[in-house]
Design a protein around this motif. Sequence first.
Motif, PDB file in Angstrom:
ATOM      1  N   THR A 403       0.830  -1.208   0.000  1.00 59.88           N
ATOM      2  CA  THR A 403       0.000   0.000   0.000  1.00 59.88           C
ATOM      3  C   THR A 403       0.863   1.256   0.000  1.00 59.88           C
ATOM      4  OG1 THR A 403      -1.669  -1.239   1.249  1.00 59.88           O
ATOM      5  CG2 THR A 403      -1.908   1.146   1.162  1.00 59.88           C
ATOM      6  N   ARG A 404       1.920   1.247   0.810  1.00 58.64           N
ATOM      7  CA  ARG A 404       2.814   2.412   0.826  1.00 58.64           C
ATOM      8  C   ARG A 404       3.454   2.631  -0.541  1.00 58.64           C
ATOM      9  NH1 ARG A 404       4.684   0.145   5.761  1.00 58.64           N
ATOM     10  NH2 ARG A 404       6.617  -0.448   4.710  1.00 58.64           N
ATOM     11  N   GLU A 405       3.892   1.548  -1.182  1.00 56.79           N
ATOM     12  CA  GLU A 405       4.504   1.692  -2.496  1.00 56.79           C
ATOM     13  C   GLU A 405       3.492   2.172  -3.538  1.00 56.79           C
ATOM     14  OE1 GLU A 405       6.337  -1.970  -3.485  1.00 56.79           O
ATOM     15  OE2 GLU A 405       8.059  -1.672  -2.153  1.00 56.79           O
ATOM     16  N   ALA A 406       2.238   1.751  -3.397  1.00 62.55           N
ATOM     17  CA  ALA A 406       1.207   2.209  -4.341  1.00 62.55           C
ATOM     18  C   ALA A 406       0.998   3.717  -4.221  1.00 62.55           C
ATOM     19  CB  ALA A 406      -0.095   1.454  -4.095  1.00 62.55           C
ATOM     20  N   PHE A 407       1.017   4.239  -3.010  1.00 59.33           N
ATOM     21  CA  PHE A 407       0.838   5.685  -2.843  1.00 59.33           C
ATOM     22  C   PHE A 407       2.084   6.450  -3.277  1.00 59.33           C
ATOM     23  CE2 PHE A 407      -2.807   4.541  -0.183  1.00 59.33           C
ATOM     24  CZ  PHE A 407      -3.708   5.525  -0.565  1.00 59.33           C
ATOM     25  N   ILE A 408       3.263   5.856  -3.124  1.00 61.45           N
ATOM     26  CA  ILE A 408       4.463   6.516  -3.638  1.00 61.45           C
ATOM     27  C   ILE A 408       4.429   6.565  -5.159  1.00 61.45           C
ATOM     28  CG2 ILE A 408       6.967   6.358  -3.782  1.00 61.45           C
ATOM     29  CD1 ILE A 408       7.000   5.180  -1.000  1.00 61.45           C
ATOM     30  N   GLU A 409       3.941   5.499  -5.784  1.00 61.80           N
ATOM     31  CA  GLU A 409       3.783   5.522  -7.235  1.00 61.80           C
ATOM     32  C   GLU A 409       2.779   6.584  -7.660  1.00 61.80           C
ATOM     33  OE1 GLU A 409       2.711   1.720  -8.664  1.00 61.80           O
ATOM     34  OE2 GLU A 409       4.555   0.721  -8.045  1.00 61.80           O
ATOM     35  N   LEU A 410       1.683   6.699  -6.926  1.00 58.29           N
ATOM     36  CA  LEU A 410       0.696   7.726  -7.245  1.00 58.29           C
ATOM     37  C   LEU A 410       1.287   9.124  -7.085  1.00 58.29           C
ATOM     38  CD1 LEU A 410      -2.177   8.613  -7.925  1.00 58.29           C
ATOM     39  CD2 LEU A 410      -2.768   8.315  -5.515  1.00 58.29           C
ATOM     40  N   ALA A 411       2.048   9.334  -6.030  1.00 57.85           N
ATOM     41  CA  ALA A 411       2.685  10.642  -5.833  1.00 57.85           C
ATOM     42  C   ALA A 411       3.704  10.937  -6.931  1.00 57.85           C
ATOM     43  CB  ALA A 411       3.351  10.690  -4.460  1.00 57.85           C
TER      44      ALA A 411
END
Length: 428
Positions: A403-411
């Motif tokens: 989940t953290r990596e998904a939000f970093i990708e989104l950012a």
Amino acid sequence: MHVSDQQTSGVGAPEHPTTELRPQEPQQSAKAREDAPTRAFAGFRTERRVPAPEQRESPPPTEARPATGMPPWDATPVTGIPRVDPTAYGAYYNGPADAPQQETRAPYRPEYLPHTPYPELSTGMLLRPIKPPPSEGWRRLLYLASGRLINLGESPRAARHNDLVAQVNRPLRGSYRIALLSLKGGVGKTTIAATLGSTFAAIRGDRVVAVDANPDRGTLSQKIPLETTSTVRQLLHDAGTIERYSDVRRYTSKGPTGLEVVASETDPAISEAFSADDYTRTCEILERFYGLVLADCGPGLLHSAMSSVLENSDVLIVVASGSIDGARSASATLDWLDAHGHEALVRNSIAVINAVRPRTGKVDMSKVIDHFSRRCRAVRLVPYDAHLDEGAEISLELLRRDTREAFIELAAVVAEGFPGDQPNLGVS
């Protein structure tokens, strides 16, 4: 005996030859001797005197030299280099000859540096590249067990994470406005707004603020610890007194990652009065002190503040769920924007499919992704996370790694749209 007799006869002559006596000069009065300068001073004064302009331009051919015997100041010296009058025409003027004379400074011309064929002696050129040590996993254990001798470098996953972090830290000039919207409620739009803002604040370290633009009692302020009871309505009421960051800080609540939130009114009757002009004024205040401004819009596209949200946004994030009705609602949102003259925002928008469960359900996510990738700039999936499903305050440390990596990708995808040339912030 007369002097003439002594000289002719040689008797009583002095040892040294005597000089011939000069004729006696006429006597001067004491007043004249005191006022007259010495002969040496008179010569110096004559040498330093600047001739009149008519004398400099066309001196008479029979001009006599000064009484001291020194050459005139504009004569050629013994070095052979002509003496230049520093006050003459052209010394301080480089314009056309027929233009009126005026004192102007010559334009600056940088010194020409010839190209050198020799290599540059910079630090990066002279030092050998050193592979960074691994930061996690078995590679890290092997690196420490070998006494820091065996260095295999970062794993592909860690290297990709570092690249995404570098992309999130892309330089930004000015303020960038992000609007999160959805036609359907209950898809996790507020959760995405709070988590994305926390990710930006944790990685970049900039001032990041999220404003609750939901006219129907938004819940954005419940995603971080509440520090103040002030709302966006009070912020607008005291707008004339806000001059520094410390002034606007009284109306925001700050989370552990640095994300600040401006809450909406809890009374629906009051929050309904939040108009398009109010949102525009809110953005004008926040853009002076924050680099990233996120707007958590309410469900629907016809409420009063939505027109200002679309006008003042740099990028739109359309949030949808992994269900069929959630995907259809997100697609209908894009259709409405296309039909009302916001084609550019649709092409630059980002679609987020939220709470996607692995290997469950009958929805073909690959076809959903293909649909939105043809209409939006990017599509990102956010996996299901039990911590986000709680609906309480969000802590990035409690999220799963995926989940953290998904939000970093989104950012990182959002940061790709950062403009490279914007006016500076007027941060006080």
